[in-house]
Design a protein around this motif. Structure first.
Motif, PDB file in Angstrom:
ATOM      1  N   ARG A  47      22.147  -6.821   4.069  1.00 14.54           N
ATOM      2  CA  ARG A  47      21.073  -7.086   3.104  1.00 14.54           C
ATOM      3  C   ARG A  47      19.921  -7.847   3.743  1.00 14.54           C
ATOM      4  NH1 ARG A  47      19.624 -11.220  -0.279  1.00 14.54           N
ATOM      5  NH2 ARG A  47      21.434 -12.490   0.315  1.00 14.54           N
ATOM      6  N   ILE A  48      20.238  -8.869   4.521  1.00 11.06           N
ATOM      7  CA  ILE A  48      19.185  -9.667   5.160  1.00 11.06           C
ATOM      8  C   ILE A  48      18.434  -8.838   6.203  1.00 11.06           C
ATOM      9  CG2 ILE A  48      18.697 -11.727   6.523  1.00 11.06           C
ATOM     10  CD1 ILE A  48      19.501 -12.202   3.615  1.00 11.06           C
ATOM     11  N   LEU A  49      19.147  -7.996   6.945  1.00 14.76           N
ATOM     12  CA  LEU A  49      18.479  -7.143   7.924  1.00 14.76           C
ATOM     13  C   LEU A  49      17.521  -6.169   7.245  1.00 14.76           C
ATOM     14  CD1 LEU A  49      21.370  -6.371  10.438  1.00 14.76           C
ATOM     15  CD2 LEU A  49      19.329  -7.753  10.859  1.00 14.76           C
ATOM     16  N   LYS A  50      17.923  -5.628   6.104  1.00 18.23           N
ATOM     17  CA  LYS A  50      17.037  -4.725   5.366  1.00 18.23           C
ATOM     18  C   LYS A  50      15.808  -5.473   4.849  1.00 18.23           C
ATOM     19  CE  LYS A  50      20.502  -1.336   3.855  1.00 18.23           C
ATOM     20  NZ  LYS A  50      21.211  -0.727   2.691  1.00 18.23           N
ATOM     21  N   GLN A  51      16.014  -6.703   4.384  1.00 21.73           N
ATOM     22  CA  GLN A  51      14.882  -7.497   3.916  1.00 21.73           C
ATOM     23  C   GLN A  51      13.917  -7.805   5.061  1.00 21.73           C
ATOM     24  OE1 GLN A  51      16.498 -10.978   2.003  1.00 21.73           O
ATOM     25  NE2 GLN A  51      17.018  -9.900   0.116  1.00 21.73           N
ATOM     26  N   LEU A  52      14.459  -8.132   6.214  1.00 24.15           N
ATOM     27  CA  LEU A  52      13.607  -8.405   7.367  1.00 24.15           C
ATOM     28  C   LEU A  52      12.823  -7.170   7.772  1.00 24.15           C
ATOM     29  CD1 LEU A  52      15.908 -10.602   9.650  1.00 24.15           C
ATOM     30  CD2 LEU A  52      13.823 -11.310   8.481  1.00 24.15           C
ATOM     31  N   ARG A  53      13.469  -6.029   7.772  1.00 25.61           N
ATOM     32  CA  ARG A  53      12.798  -4.791   8.176  1.00 25.61           C
ATOM     33  C   ARG A  53      11.653  -4.456   7.230  1.00 25.61           C
ATOM     34  NH1 ARG A  53      16.317   0.587   8.215  1.00 25.61           N
ATOM     35  NH2 ARG A  53      16.168   0.170   5.984  1.00 25.61           N
ATOM     36  N   ALA A  54      11.810  -4.787   5.949  1.00 25.50           N
ATOM     37  CA  ALA A  54      10.759  -4.493   4.969  1.00 25.50           C
ATOM     38  C   ALA A  54       9.627  -5.519   4.983  1.00 25.50           C
ATOM     39  CB  ALA A  54      11.370  -4.424   3.570  1.00 25.50           C
ATOM     40  N   ASP A  55       9.877  -6.683   5.572  1.00 24.39           N
ATOM     41  CA  ASP A  55       8.868  -7.743   5.614  1.00 24.39           C
ATOM     42  C   ASP A  55       8.147  -7.672   6.961  1.00 24.39           C
ATOM     43  OD1 ASP A  55       7.348 -10.019   5.530  1.00 24.39           O
ATOM     44  OD2 ASP A  55       8.958 -11.318   4.791  1.00 24.39           O
ATOM     45  N   HIS A  56       7.058  -6.922   7.014  1.00 29.72           N
ATOM     46  CA  HIS A  56       6.376  -6.675   8.280  1.00 29.72           C
ATOM     47  C   HIS A  56       5.753  -7.936   8.862  1.00 29.72           C
ATOM     48  CE1 HIS A  56       5.902  -2.242   6.806  1.00 29.72           C
ATOM     49  NE2 HIS A  56       7.117  -2.497   7.270  1.00 29.72           N
TER      50      HIS A  56
END
Length: 249
Positions: A10-19
């Protein structure tokens, strides 16, 4: 284990979406290293001696990931708390160590990318030179970045707002910067400051990077320094889990 893996993903997906955060993690240390290169570009060096950029740059490859990852992790964790996400997660059977372990693993992966990119730019584009292997520099840089993640998670456990999380940065990082040997060699500090320096993890990072910069083959001292850094990171994660509140005040 499933809760830990779910949190990590979940955190990795959030990081990927936060450019913007991705840019902060990956780009900023490399840009600062480039700035440091141009600052010392015309500084003369004695024959056979390392340039000023080589001397300062090797230390900054440990300091910059530490500072950046501490700041981003502390703020991101506090944002989870203020948004109510953390409190909702803590109402589930998920253990606190699984939660912080997931955060730590996700940000540690980001820290590894950061360290690799910063070292690639420094060695490949800026001409940073060390006697030891560049892979050893990357190893130490990753370890120090993970330490920044762990201390950021620990600091966020005591903060109630994102602003308070930011306030922990000078409290935790500034004394380490002053006493790690970057400005004055640690053996030239007053005795009581040497004792304080010996318990600060960034001191071991600078010692390890200094050895890589001057010695072709790693010694047992270098591996001891890396082990101390990793050990303190593990302790910080454990303390963060122990002090994490289940409810937001």
């Amino acid at each position: 284990m499933s809760a830990y893996l779910a949190t990590t993903v979940r955190i990795l997906k959030q990081l990927r979406a936060d450019h913007r955060t991705v840019a902060m993690i990956v780009v900023v240390p490399s840009v600062l290293m480039a700035l440091l290169y141009f600052i010392y570009q015309n500084t003369p060096a004695l024959p056979g001696q390392p340039t000023m950029f080589d001397r300062i740059g090797i230390s900054m490859l440990g300091i910059l990931p530490f500072v950046v990852m501490f700041l981003i992790t502390a703020i991101a964790m506090q944002r989870e708390r203020t948004s109510g996400t953390l409190e909702r997660l803590m109402t589930t059977p998920m253990r606190k160590i699984d939660l912080l372990g997931g955060y730590g693993t996700a940000f540690a992966a980001a820290a590894a990318v950061q360290a690799v990119v910063a070292c690639a730019v420094s060695f490949g584009l800026l001409g940073l030179h060390t006697a030891g292997s560049a892979w050893l520099v990357i190893l130490v840089a990753v370890a120090v970045a993970v330490l920044g993640v762990a201390l950021g998670l620990l600091a966020s456990a005591f903060a109630r707002t994102e602003f308070q999380a930011v306030q922990f940065m000078p409290l935790i990082t500034a004394p380490q910067l002053f006493l790690c040997g970057l400005f004055v060699p640690r053996d030239q500090l007053p005795g009581w400051l040497q004792a304080v320096s010996n318990v600060m993890p960034l001191s071991y990072a600078i010692d390890a990077l200094d050895e890589v910069s001057t010695t072709a083959s790693p010694s047992g001292q270098l591996w001891r320094d890396v082990a101390v850094i990793v050990g303190i990171a593990v302790v910080a994660l454990a303390l963060g889990a122990a002090t994490l509140r289940r409810r937001t005040p």
